[in-house]
Design an enzyme around this catalytic site. Structure first.
Site, PDB file in Angstrom:
ATOM      1  N   CYS A   1      10.978   5.804   2.044  1.00  0.00           N
ATOM      2  CA  CYS A   1      10.358   5.592   2.660  1.00  0.00           C
ATOM      3  C   CYS A   1       9.871   6.356   2.087  1.00  0.00           C
ATOM      4  O   CYS A   1      10.246   8.046   2.420  1.00  0.00           O
ATOM      5  CB  CYS A   1       9.872   5.754   4.059  1.00  0.00           C
ATOM      6  SG  CYS A   1       8.150   6.459   4.216  1.00  0.00           S
TER       7      CYS A   1
ATOM      8  N   GLU B   1       5.634   0.697   1.019  1.00  0.00           N
ATOM      9  CA  GLU B   1       6.808   0.784  -0.050  1.00  0.00           C
ATOM     10  C   GLU B   1       5.911   0.112  -1.637  1.00  0.00           C
ATOM     11  O   GLU B   1       5.045  -0.521  -1.314  1.00  0.00           O
ATOM     12  CB  GLU B   1       7.473   0.182   0.622  1.00  0.00           C
ATOM     13  CG  GLU B   1       8.202   0.573   2.314  1.00  0.00           C
ATOM     14  CD  GLU B   1       9.234   2.142   2.034  1.00  0.00           C
ATOM     15  OE1 GLU B   1       9.325   1.933   0.890  1.00  0.00           O
ATOM     16  OE2 GLU B   1       9.512   2.251   3.346  1.00  0.00           O
TER      17      GLU B   1
END
Length: 216
Positions: free
Chosen positions: A2, A101
């Site tokens: 992330c 993402e």
DNA sequence: CCAGACGTTGTT
DNA sequence: GTCTGG
DNA sequence: CCAGACGTTGTT
DNA sequence: GTCTGG
């Protein structure tokens, strides 16, 4: 992994969710990128909670530059020499409202936004490290885990997101390690929403993160 | 993670 | 292509 | 490309 | 996650 998240203005809901004093000053930061200074929540010595500003990108002792580690594997964070001391003694939460993402290949690669379906705040399990010099900010990084069924469509890791009970455990300096490890699991995919994101909502604004913070 | 800048050699 | 900053 | 290790200080 | 060595 992330490497981008969002912290939108959702006050005072966010202060309430994190059990922070209603008078706490808190800046929204719609696009957060590594090296940005971000609000984090940690436990004070008396057990109450406070907000501090840490730089996202964990630096080791003596390190004063570079990106640092932006993620740490929750499965090994208590073992790895680079992380274990922070995991044992310096846990914190990184508040967010969504994370991103990237999925797809080549030109089709694009960002996807993940958040709670009910738009509740997200609490990333995180650790921090003291600064190399007094004038520098402390640094932090968020923990990752295997993805749930929703995030797995896009990526092979996701942030550890804690519910309110798990937050209390994570911030408890005396919490036993097996319990800490137990709360580091993937969030329930049934409660999460995924949507295609625009390029713009993942672009850090020019001029640095300080220009986008809005106090409220 | 993406976005942006990039070295030297040596001239369509 | 690779590196750096955000 | 994959596999493996992952800093430093200094001793629960 | 990232870097290094093979």
């Amino acid at each position: 992994m992330c490497a981008r998240y969002s912290l939108r203005p959702v006050m005072p809901r966010l202060l309430e969710w994190f059990d922070l004093d209603p008078e706490t000053e808190f800046e929204a930061q719609p696009v957060v990128a590594p090296t940005n200074v971000v609000p984090v929540v940690l436990a004070r010595a008396d057990g109450t909670r406070g907000v501090r500003r840490f730089r996202w990108g964990l630096l080791g002792p003596g390190e004063s530059g570079g990106t640092g580690h932006i993620n740490a594997r929750s499965e090994t964070v208590f073992e790895k020499p680079s992380f274990r001391e922070s995991a044992q003694r310096r846990r914190c939460l990184m508040p967010a409202t969504a994370f991103f993402e990237w999925g797809g290949e080549g030109k089709a690669r694009r960002p996807y936004r993940f958040e709670w379906s009910d738009r509740a705040p997200l609490a990333f399990a995180a650790i921090w490290s003291p600064p190399a010099a007094v004038e520098l900010p402390a640094t932090c990084c968020l923990l990752t885990t295997d993805p749930n069924a929703l995030v797995a469509r896009i990526h092979d890791r996701m942030p550890v997101i804690l519910d309110r009970d798990a937050c209390a455990i994570w911030l408890d300096p005396d919490a036993p390690r097996p319990l800490l490890e137990a709360v580091c699991r993937a969030a329930d995919p049934e409660r999460m929403a995924m949507a295609e994101a625009t390029r713009e909502e993942t672009l850090p604004p020019r001029g640095g993160p300080d220009v986008q913070g809005s106090l409220f």
